[in-house]
Design a protein around this motif. Structure first.
Motif, PDB file in Angstrom:
ATOM      1  N   GLU A 134       1.442   9.207  -6.035  1.00  0.00           N
ATOM      2  CA  GLU A 134       1.624  10.235  -6.143  1.00  0.00           C
ATOM      3  C   GLU A 134       2.506  11.065  -6.878  1.00  0.00           C
ATOM      4  N   ALA A 135       3.702  10.152  -7.167  1.00  0.00           N
ATOM      5  CA  ALA A 135       4.834  10.456  -8.503  1.00  0.00           C
ATOM      6  C   ALA A 135       4.348  10.865  -9.318  1.00  0.00           C
TER       7      ALA A 135
ATOM      8  N   GLU B 158       1.150  -0.939   0.281  1.00  0.00           N
ATOM      9  CA  GLU B 158      -0.033  -0.428  -0.310  1.00  0.00           C
ATOM     10  C   GLU B 158       0.713   0.910  -0.466  1.00  0.00           C
ATOM     11  N   GLU B 159       1.794   1.633   1.304  1.00  0.00           N
ATOM     12  CA  GLU B 159       2.656   2.469   0.861  1.00  0.00           C
ATOM     13  C   GLU B 159       3.705   2.977  -0.744  1.00  0.00           C
ATOM     14  N   ILE B 160       3.782   1.790  -1.101  1.00  0.00           N
ATOM     15  CA  ILE B 160       4.545   1.829  -2.929  1.00  0.00           C
ATOM     16  C   ILE B 160       3.363   2.113  -3.591  1.00  0.00           C
ATOM     17  N   ALA B 161       2.183   1.745  -3.529  1.00  0.00           N
ATOM     18  CA  ALA B 161       1.360   2.085  -4.037  1.00  0.00           C
ATOM     19  C   ALA B 161       0.696   3.742  -4.294  1.00  0.00           C
ATOM     20  N   TYR B 162       0.705   4.012  -3.106  1.00  0.00           N
ATOM     21  CA  TYR B 162       0.262   5.428  -2.532  1.00  0.00           C
ATOM     22  C   TYR B 162       2.039   6.857  -3.380  1.00  0.00           C
ATOM     23  N   ALA B 163       2.825   6.120  -3.580  1.00  0.00           N
ATOM     24  CA  ALA B 163       4.353   6.694  -3.387  1.00  0.00           C
ATOM     25  C   ALA B 163       3.852   6.638  -4.742  1.00  0.00           C
ATOM     26  N   LEU B 164       3.628   5.453  -6.260  1.00  0.00           N
ATOM     27  CA  LEU B 164       3.547   5.110  -7.380  1.00  0.00           C
ATOM     28  C   LEU B 164       2.400   6.470  -8.049  1.00  0.00           C
TER      29      LEU B 164
END
Length: 95
Positions: A38-39, A30-36
């Motif tokens: 946002e990016a 979930e953290e990676i999905a959110y960061a992606l």
């Protein structure tokens, strides 16, 4: 299901070539999905740490394909790399 001689070799090759991804918990994903996400919205240059890749990948998230789970990242030279979501270990700011 019946397999013919030639089909058996193709099936075995397909099974052996299947890429193995890291197993991570839901929170990490979930953290990676959110960061992606946002990016992609920011369209800023980010640094991506990718599993089984010696060097980091630096670029902008151009597309996130939900069907194939591929993240399309374009570097400064204009080359587009397609990285599987599960292979991305971390998304960092390029600053």
């Amino acid at each position: 299901m019946f397999l013919f001689k030639g089909e058996m070799n193709v099936t075995m090759a397909m099974l052996q070539s299947k890429k193995v991804h890291l197993e991570r918990d839901e929170f990490e994903l979930e953290e990676i999905a959110y960061a992606l996400s946002e990016a992609k919205e920011e369209r800023k240059i980010k640094v991506f740490i990718v599993h089984q890749q010696q060097e980091t990948l630096t670029g902008i998230v151009m597309k996130m394909d939900a069907n194939t789970k591929l993240i399309h990242i374009q570097n400064e030279a204009g080359d587009v790399y397609k990285v599987h979501f599960l292979d991305i270990l971390e998304v960092l700011s390029a600053e």
